[in-house]
Design a protein around this motif. Structure first.
Motif, mmCIF file in Angstrom:
data_model
loop_
_atom_site.group_PDB
_atom_site.id
_atom_site.type_symbol
_atom_site.label_atom_id
_atom_site.label_comp_id
_atom_site.label_asym_id
_atom_site.label_seq_id
_atom_site.Cartn_x
_atom_site.Cartn_y
_atom_site.Cartn_z
ATOM 1 N N VAL A 102 34.972 27.428 -0.481
ATOM 2 C CA VAL A 102 34.925 28.643 0.712
ATOM 3 C C VAL A 102 33.753 28.598 1.433
ATOM 4 C CG1 VAL A 102 33.953 30.839 0.375
ATOM 5 C CG2 VAL A 102 35.473 30.348 -1.248
ATOM 6 N N CYS A 103 32.819 27.827 1.261
ATOM 7 C CA CYS A 103 31.711 27.389 2.327
ATOM 8 C C CYS A 103 32.340 26.839 3.336
ATOM 9 C CB CYS A 103 30.572 26.891 1.539
ATOM 10 S SG CYS A 103 29.545 27.950 0.621
ATOM 11 N N GLU A 104 32.971 25.515 2.837
ATOM 12 C CA GLU A 104 33.335 24.720 4.041
ATOM 13 C C GLU A 104 34.572 25.259 4.788
ATOM 14 O OE1 GLU A 104 32.687 21.324 4.378
ATOM 15 O OE2 GLU A 104 30.857 21.947 3.327
ATOM 16 N N ALA A 105 35.504 26.133 4.425
ATOM 17 C CA ALA A 105 36.479 26.752 4.998
ATOM 18 C C ALA A 105 35.891 27.620 6.070
ATOM 19 C CB ALA A 105 37.396 27.268 4.185
ATOM 20 N N LEU A 106 34.996 28.469 5.520
ATOM 21 C CA LEU A 106 34.105 29.455 6.579
ATOM 22 C C LEU A 106 33.639 28.668 7.681
ATOM 23 C CD1 LEU A 106 32.852 32.110 3.956
ATOM 24 C CD2 LEU A 106 34.380 32.454 5.801
ATOM 25 N N HIS A 107 33.062 27.608 7.404
ATOM 26 C CA HIS A 107 32.360 27.111 8.344
ATOM 27 C C HIS A 107 33.492 26.313 9.484
ATOM 28 C CE1 HIS A 107 30.754 22.926 10.319
ATOM 29 N NE2 HIS A 107 29.806 23.856 10.526
ATOM 30 N N ARG A 108 34.118 25.839 8.834
ATOM 31 C CA ARG A 108 35.297 25.188 9.636
ATOM 32 C C ARG A 108 35.963 26.065 10.442
ATOM 33 N NH1 ARG A 108 39.376 20.351 8.007
ATOM 34 N NH2 ARG A 108 37.292 19.694 6.922
ATOM 35 N N ALA A 109 36.372 27.383 9.995
ATOM 36 C CA ALA A 109 36.981 28.620 10.697
ATOM 37 C C ALA A 109 35.782 29.237 11.569
ATOM 38 C CB ALA A 109 37.628 29.417 9.876
ATOM 39 N N ARG A 110 34.763 28.735 11.360
ATOM 40 C CA ARG A 110 33.490 29.456 12.478
ATOM 41 C C ARG A 110 33.368 30.835 12.227
ATOM 42 N NH1 ARG A 110 37.003 26.982 15.985
ATOM 43 N NH2 ARG A 110 37.229 29.088 17.250
ATOM 44 N N ILE A 111 33.537 31.079 10.855
ATOM 45 C CA ILE A 111 33.264 32.770 10.645
ATOM 46 C C ILE A 111 31.966 32.968 9.727
ATOM 47 C CG2 ILE A 111 34.182 34.505 9.136
ATOM 48 C CD1 ILE A 111 37.111 33.327 9.761
ATOM 49 N N GLY A 112 31.245 33.702 10.220
ATOM 50 C CA GLY A 112 29.856 33.988 9.330
ATOM 51 C C GLY A 112 30.250 34.319 8.149
ATOM 52 N N PRO A 113 29.414 34.047 6.846
ATOM 53 C CA PRO A 113 29.838 34.361 5.464
ATOM 54 C C PRO A 113 29.397 35.954 5.244
ATOM 55 C CG PRO A 113 27.632 33.041 5.709
ATOM 56 C CD PRO A 113 28.347 33.096 6.929
ATOM 57 N N ARG A 114 28.682 36.536 6.179
ATOM 58 C CA ARG A 114 28.258 37.956 5.791
ATOM 59 C C ARG A 114 29.218 39.015 6.570
ATOM 60 N NH1 ARG A 114 21.656 37.236 5.875
ATOM 61 N NH2 ARG A 114 22.255 35.724 7.791
ATOM 62 N N ARG A 115 30.124 38.475 7.310
ATOM 63 C CA ARG A 115 31.115 39.312 8.081
ATOM 64 C C ARG A 115 31.881 40.352 7.149
ATOM 65 N NH1 ARG A 115 33.241 37.318 12.556
ATOM 66 N NH2 ARG A 115 34.760 39.337 12.773
ATOM 67 N N ALA A 116 31.998 41.484 7.572
ATOM 68 C CA ALA A 116 32.650 42.183 6.718
ATOM 69 C C ALA A 116 34.224 41.813 6.574
ATOM 70 C CB ALA A 116 32.568 43.841 7.077
ATOM 71 N N ALA A 117 34.827 41.779 5.411
ATOM 72 C CA ALA A 117 36.012 41.048 5.382
ATOM 73 C C ALA A 117 37.200 42.001 6.150
ATOM 74 C CB ALA A 117 36.678 40.955 3.734
ATOM 75 N N GLY A 118 36.984 43.245 5.708
ATOM 76 C CA GLY A 118 37.972 44.177 6.527
ATOM 77 C C GLY A 118 38.046 44.362 7.909
ATOM 78 N N ARG A 119 37.048 43.501 8.555
ATOM 79 C CA ARG A 119 36.709 43.761 10.209
ATOM 80 C C ARG A 119 37.132 42.401 10.812
ATOM 81 N NH1 ARG A 119 32.192 47.433 11.665
ATOM 82 N NH2 ARG A 119 33.373 47.549 13.721
ATOM 83 N N LEU A 120 37.583 41.464 10.094
ATOM 84 C CA LEU A 120 38.005 40.085 10.839
ATOM 85 C C LEU A 120 39.311 40.352 11.468
ATOM 86 C CD1 LEU A 120 37.329 37.769 7.925
ATOM 87 C CD2 LEU A 120 36.067 37.964 9.793
ATOM 88 N N SER A 121 39.327 39.713 12.741
ATOM 89 C CA SER A 121 40.537 39.874 13.666
ATOM 90 C C SER A 121 41.750 38.908 13.011
ATOM 91 C CB SER A 121 40.118 39.260 15.078
ATOM 92 O OG SER A 121 39.778 37.885 14.835
#
Ligand SMILES: [Zn+2]
Length: 219
Positions: free
Chosen positions: A123-142
């Protein structure tokens, strides 16, 4: 024994009696193949018709073993609640599943009902690769972010399998060797070290688990 399978973090051993042994190795469990002697923490011993013996050794006892009718495994207990395998995630399905959720994306990706068998490292590695902050609210991701995330999860898993599994202190392949994926971590367990973008890897705790991320390239 008529075959082996896996669903999420559950291993499946099918038998010719119509039952399937469903096991979870917990944090430290492992199978010992053809052990010479039994050890103190060998909790279960199986012998196949060919005479191969398998001992389930688990010093910390976080694992589980259940015998389930084979045709009921997919709906059985915790297996029945599992989300899709990480390699079979559909971006639109995931987007629908995350809609309206205000919890951090990092925390929800560890929920086995959303994605089955995806561990903290991935999960940590995938979020980094996708350049998504881990604290972002899940429902607000584009839609775009979710597309990148699903692609990143697939890549990280494929590379880990290729490299022979991940590694934690107790992790061992069946031959006892440690996996090699750890050498390729971009952020996991790298607090204070440099990210490839020039930023510095930070560690925070979310839902009781460590999150490693780069505040510069993950937004
Ligand atoms: Zn970075």
């Amino acid at each position: 024994m008529t075959g082996l399978g896996r669903r999420g973090k559950y291993g499946l051993i099918h038998t010719d009696r119509g039952d399937t042994l469903v096991f979870h190795l917990g944090m430290s469990g492992k199978w010992r193949i053809d052990p010479q002697d039994l050890l103190p923490h060998d909790h279960l011993l199986i012998e196949t018709e060919e005479g191969t013996r398998l001992a389930l050794n688990d010093p910390r006892r976080f694992g589980s073993v259940d015998l389930v009718p084979t045709d009921e495994v997919e709906e059985w207990g915790p297996v029945g609640e599992l989300g899709p395998e990480p390699t079979q995630l559909d971006p639109e399905w995931l987007r629908e599943r995350l809609r309206g959720r205000s919890a951090p994306i990092k925390t929800l990706l560890l929920d086995q009902r959303i994605v089955a068998g995806l561990g903290n490292i991935y999960v940590c590695e995938a979020l980094h690769r996708a350049r998504i902050g881990p604290r972002r609210a899940a429902g607000r991701l584009s839609r775009d972010s979710i597309g990148r995330l699903v692609a990143a999860i697939g890549e990280v898993i494929a590379e880990a399998v290729e490299a022979g599994g991940s590694t934690l202190r107790d992790f061992a392949r069946p031959d006892g060797e440690l996996g090699y994926f750890s050498k390729r971590f971009a952020v996991y367990d790298r607090e204070g070290r440099a990210c490839a973008c020039g930023g510095k890897v930070r560690r925070i705790v979310q839902g009781g688990r460590s999150t490693f991320y780069c505040p510069k390239c993950q937004r």
